[in-house]
Design an enzyme around this catalytic site. Structure first.
Site, PDB file in Angstrom:
ATOM      1  N   CYS A   9      48.065  38.426  35.987  1.00 59.89           N
ATOM      2  CA  CYS A   9      48.562  39.152  37.162  1.00 59.89           C
ATOM      3  C   CYS A   9      49.456  38.204  37.961  1.00 59.89           C
ATOM      4  CB  CYS A   9      47.420  39.729  37.994  1.00 59.89           C
ATOM      5  SG  CYS A   9      46.312  38.502  38.716  1.00 59.89           S
ATOM      6  N   ASN A  12      46.507  35.475  40.044  1.00 62.37           N
ATOM      7  CA  ASN A  12      45.302  35.081  39.274  1.00 62.37           C
ATOM      8  C   ASN A  12      44.083  34.873  40.180  1.00 62.37           C
ATOM      9  OD1 ASN A  12      44.275  32.366  37.029  1.00 62.37           O
ATOM     10  ND2 ASN A  12      43.790  34.517  36.903  1.00 62.37           N
ATOM     11  N   CYS A  14      42.920  38.071  42.100  1.00 61.14           N
ATOM     12  CA  CYS A  14      42.332  39.406  42.325  1.00 61.14           C
ATOM     13  C   CYS A  14      42.110  40.179  41.026  1.00 61.14           C
ATOM     14  CB  CYS A  14      43.218  40.228  43.255  1.00 61.14           C
ATOM     15  SG  CYS A  14      43.359  39.543  44.919  1.00 61.14           S
ATOM     16  N   ARG A  15      43.204  40.608  40.381  1.00 62.36           N
ATOM     17  CA  ARG A  15      43.069  41.516  39.238  1.00 62.36           C
ATOM     18  C   ARG A  15      42.701  40.833  37.926  1.00 62.36           C
ATOM     19  NH1 ARG A  15      48.901  43.926  40.082  1.00 62.36           N
ATOM     20  NH2 ARG A  15      49.101  41.783  40.801  1.00 62.36           N
ATOM     21  N   SER A  16      43.474  39.787  37.536  1.00 61.89           N
ATOM     22  CA  SER A  16      43.202  39.207  36.206  1.00 61.89           C
ATOM     23  C   SER A  16      41.838  38.502  36.102  1.00 61.89           C
ATOM     24  CB  SER A  16      44.353  38.305  35.738  1.00 61.89           C
ATOM     25  OG  SER A  16      44.605  37.265  36.632  1.00 61.89           O
ATOM     26  N   ASP A 123      48.081  46.106  42.962  1.00 64.78           N
ATOM     27  CA  ASP A 123      47.684  44.850  43.581  1.00 64.78           C
ATOM     28  C   ASP A 123      46.826  45.150  44.820  1.00 64.78           C
ATOM     29  OD1 ASP A 123      47.504  42.433  44.778  1.00 64.78           O
ATOM     30  OD2 ASP A 123      49.634  41.937  44.617  1.00 64.78           O
TER      31      ASP A 123
HETATM   32  P1  4NP Z   1      46.575  39.273  42.097  1.00 67.32           P
HETATM   33  O1  4NP Z   1      46.750  39.569  43.664  1.00 67.32           O
HETATM   34  O2  4NP Z   1      47.968  39.184  41.515  1.00 67.32           O
HETATM   35  O3  4NP Z   1      45.826  40.479  41.592  1.00 67.32           O
HETATM   36  O4  4NP Z   1      45.799  37.993  41.972  1.00 67.32           O
HETATM   37  C1  4NP Z   1      47.509  38.775  44.519  1.00 67.32           C
HETATM   38  C2  4NP Z   1      46.996  37.609  45.023  1.00 67.32           C
HETATM   39  C3  4NP Z   1      47.731  36.845  45.900  1.00 67.32           C
HETATM   40  C4  4NP Z   1      48.996  37.256  46.273  1.00 67.32           C
HETATM   41  C5  4NP Z   1      49.520  38.423  45.762  1.00 67.32           C
HETATM   42  C6  4NP Z   1      48.775  39.168  44.880  1.00 67.32           C
HETATM   43  N1  4NP Z   1      49.740  36.497  47.203  1.00 67.32           N
HETATM   44  O5  4NP Z   1      50.799  36.958  47.621  1.00 67.32           O
HETATM   45  O6  4NP Z   1      49.318  35.388  47.565  1.00 67.32           O
END
Ligand code: 4NP
Length: 156
Positions: A9, A12, A14-16, A123
């Site tokens: 994702c 790294n 939240c989702r992955s 997200d």
């Molecule tokens: P992820 O979510 O891609 O599912 O891990 C996010 C985590 C952090 C950020 C964006 C999306 N960020 O902008 O810091």
């Protein structure tokens, strides 16, 4: 040699990490290795977002020991299958792929259930806790499909 699967994702955190934990729970550890990475490096070295950890814990999974890292070019040789969460991850990871066979390893996660429909795992970072439950449900369904396919492909 185990079959290696990488979940990707943006951050790294939240989702992955959820995808990694969920798929791991559906496959035998002696035959399959599951890891995750982000296209970005902002959270490298950090554990998963506390909301992902809590959502996983509610469903009986412990993902608290994972550490975020950024995807690297060697991942394309290291891993057999690379699943990305959304269309921007798909574009970014495909751009990083060093050749056509590397590019062919990259698949959009929800295509496993709804082929060709280009559905993103949304997200949940800037939203409320319900977003994490929705992500979990989507990933659980997609991982069930992926696990079934992998077990069938690699059962011989
Ligand atoms: P992820 O979510 O891609 O599912 O891990 C996010 C985590 C952090 C950020 C964006 C999306 N960020 O902008 O810091």
């Amino acid at each position: 040699m185990p079959v290696k699967i990488l979940m990707v994702c943006l951050g790294n955190i939240c989702r992955s990490p959820l995808a990694e934990g969920i798929l791991q729970s559906k496959l035998p550890a002696d035959k399959f290795t599951v890891d995750s990475a982000g296209t970005g490096n902002w959270h490298a070295g950090q554990g998963p977002d506390h909301r992902s950890v809590a959502t996983a814990k509610n469903r009986g999974l412990d993902i608290s020991c994972q550490k975020a890292r950024q995807i690297k070019v060697s991942d394309f040789t290291e891993f057999d299958h690379i699943y990305v969460m959304d269309s921007s991850n798909l574009r970014d990871v495909q751009q990083l792929a060093p050749n056509a066979s590397a590019k062919a390893k990259v698949k959009l996660m929800m295509d496993e259930i709804f082929p060709g429909q280009k559905i993103d795992v949304p997200d949940p970072y800037f939203g409320g806790p319900e977003g994490f439950d929705k992500v979990y449900d989507m990933l659980d369904e997609a991982c069930e499909m992926v696990a079934g396919k992998l077990l069938k492909e690699h059962s011989a």
